[in-house]
Write a protein that holds these residues in place. Sequence first.
Motif, PDB file in Angstrom:
ATOM      1  N   ARG A 100       0.873  -1.342   0.094  1.00 31.53           N
ATOM      2  CA  ARG A 100       0.223   0.182  -0.191  1.00 31.53           C
ATOM      3  C   ARG A 100       0.796   1.087  -0.077  1.00 31.53           C
ATOM      4  O   ARG A 100       0.400   2.197  -0.504  1.00 31.53           O
ATOM      5  N   ALA A 101       2.068   1.150   0.896  1.00 30.12           N
ATOM      6  CA  ALA A 101       2.793   2.173   0.661  1.00 30.12           C
ATOM      7  C   ALA A 101       3.219   2.591  -0.414  1.00 30.12           C
ATOM      8  O   ALA A 101       4.017   3.837  -1.262  1.00 30.12           O
ATOM      9  N   ARG A 102       4.148   1.429  -1.280  1.00 30.92           N
ATOM     10  CA  ARG A 102       4.327   1.550  -2.424  1.00 30.92           C
ATOM     11  C   ARG A 102       3.652   2.374  -3.632  1.00 30.92           C
ATOM     12  O   ARG A 102       3.439   3.056  -4.377  1.00 30.92           O
ATOM     13  N   PHE A 103       1.875   1.626  -3.853  1.00 35.34           N
ATOM     14  CA  PHE A 103       0.841   2.498  -4.782  1.00 35.34           C
ATOM     15  C   PHE A 103       0.137   2.985  -4.493  1.00 35.34           C
ATOM     16  O   PHE A 103       0.208   3.980  -4.903  1.00 35.34           O
ATOM     17  N   GLY A 104      -0.063   3.440  -2.864  1.00 37.79           N
ATOM     18  CA  GLY A 104      -0.866   4.712  -2.799  1.00 37.79           C
ATOM     19  C   GLY A 104      -1.997   4.735  -3.398  1.00 37.79           C
ATOM     20  O   GLY A 104      -2.841   3.388  -2.932  1.00 37.79           O
ATOM     21  N   ASP A 105      -2.392   5.025  -3.809  1.00 37.69           N
ATOM     22  CA  ASP A 105      -4.818   5.623  -4.093  1.00 37.69           C
ATOM     23  C   ASP A 105      -4.066   4.578  -5.728  1.00 37.69           C
ATOM     24  O   ASP A 105      -5.126   4.224  -5.878  1.00 37.69           O
ATOM     25  N   GLN A 106      -3.137   3.815  -6.182  1.00 39.89           N
ATOM     26  CA  GLN A 106      -3.144   3.100  -6.951  1.00 39.89           C
ATOM     27  C   GLN A 106      -3.111   1.659  -6.416  1.00 39.89           C
ATOM     28  O   GLN A 106      -3.262   0.454  -7.078  1.00 39.89           O
ATOM     29  N   ILE A 107      -3.618   0.717  -5.580  1.00 42.24           N
ATOM     30  CA  ILE A 107      -3.447  -0.185  -5.726  1.00 42.24           C
ATOM     31  C   ILE A 107      -4.986  -1.156  -5.131  1.00 42.24           C
ATOM     32  O   ILE A 107      -5.793   0.021  -5.833  1.00 42.24           O
ATOM     33  N   ASN A 108      -4.609  -2.086  -5.511  1.00 44.14           N
ATOM     34  CA  ASN A 108      -6.212  -3.181  -6.218  1.00 44.14           C
ATOM     35  C   ASN A 108      -5.937  -3.883  -5.479  1.00 44.14           C
ATOM     36  O   ASN A 108      -4.441  -4.644  -5.332  1.00 44.14           O
ATOM     37  N   ASP A 109      -6.774  -5.367  -5.744  1.00 43.71           N
ATOM     38  CA  ASP A 109      -6.392  -6.627  -5.566  1.00 43.71           C
ATOM     39  C   ASP A 109      -5.084  -7.508  -5.999  1.00 43.71           C
ATOM     40  O   ASP A 109      -5.183  -8.636  -5.291  1.00 43.71           O
ATOM     41  N   VAL A 110      -5.544  -7.093  -7.499  1.00 47.61           N
ATOM     42  CA  VAL A 110      -4.326  -7.405  -8.533  1.00 47.61           C
ATOM     43  C   VAL A 110      -2.864  -7.506  -7.423  1.00 47.61           C
ATOM     44  O   VAL A 110      -2.444  -8.803  -7.321  1.00 47.61           O
TER      45      VAL A 110
END
Length: 251
Positions: A100-110
């Motif tokens: 989550r820290a890596r992707f921020g708002d771009q987080i998703n289940d994949v």
Amino acid sequence: MNFGAIIIGDELLSGKRTDRHFAKIAELLAQRGLRLSWVEYLGDDRVRIAAALTRSLAAGDVVFSFGGIGNTPDDQTRQAAADALGVELVLHPDAEREIRARFGDQINDVRLLLGTFPRGVDIVPNPFNRIPGFSVRDHYFVPGFPQMAHPMVEWALDSFYADLFHRHPKVEKAFLLTGANSYESALLDLMERVVADFPTLRLFSLPSISDDGQRRHLELGVEGESGLVDQAMASIRQEVERRGISWQWRP
């Protein structure tokens, strides 16, 4: 303690990519006075990987597994590790935080699938992009990308095995033998005597033939504690000179 490596990927076995892990793990261990005991190459085959992990977990070795921990269908290492451990795959909370820290708002289940590991493991931090690997029972599972995997291996070695570093410094010395009797079978009795007289040393013999097939060479030497190595090499030198075999120190 033995150190092993499992290097995974169909692309390596097919020749599409060249392995860059074997030489590096051997180098990282050697820098710390340690030695790689074994290496195994496997394709992306869940059953074979699980069988290999079952054996290595039972052996109690320190093992670094490279590759197959992504989230695509051909990545089978996470599932194979879970099979070998007899547990299910779950989203690891520490891995989730890193992702989550890596992707921020771009987080998703994949993307969160990248943090789905066998239950009960610890994460191995990834300084390259924060997508972690995982560890359990002295087994460290890291990505196939060298720029990620190798710093993760260094972290594991320095964090958990520093007490083993350079505990028994080793040296390696060898002669390059030439001449009519400088082939392995002619020197087998000498090799057996050295092994019997110096059981804590590792003896090695590496024959070679010149490109034109006219000249034979034999690299004969030992590795181990410095004083014993010198004694063994003196014994070898005395015997090869007695047999009229030409020698020089290996460069």
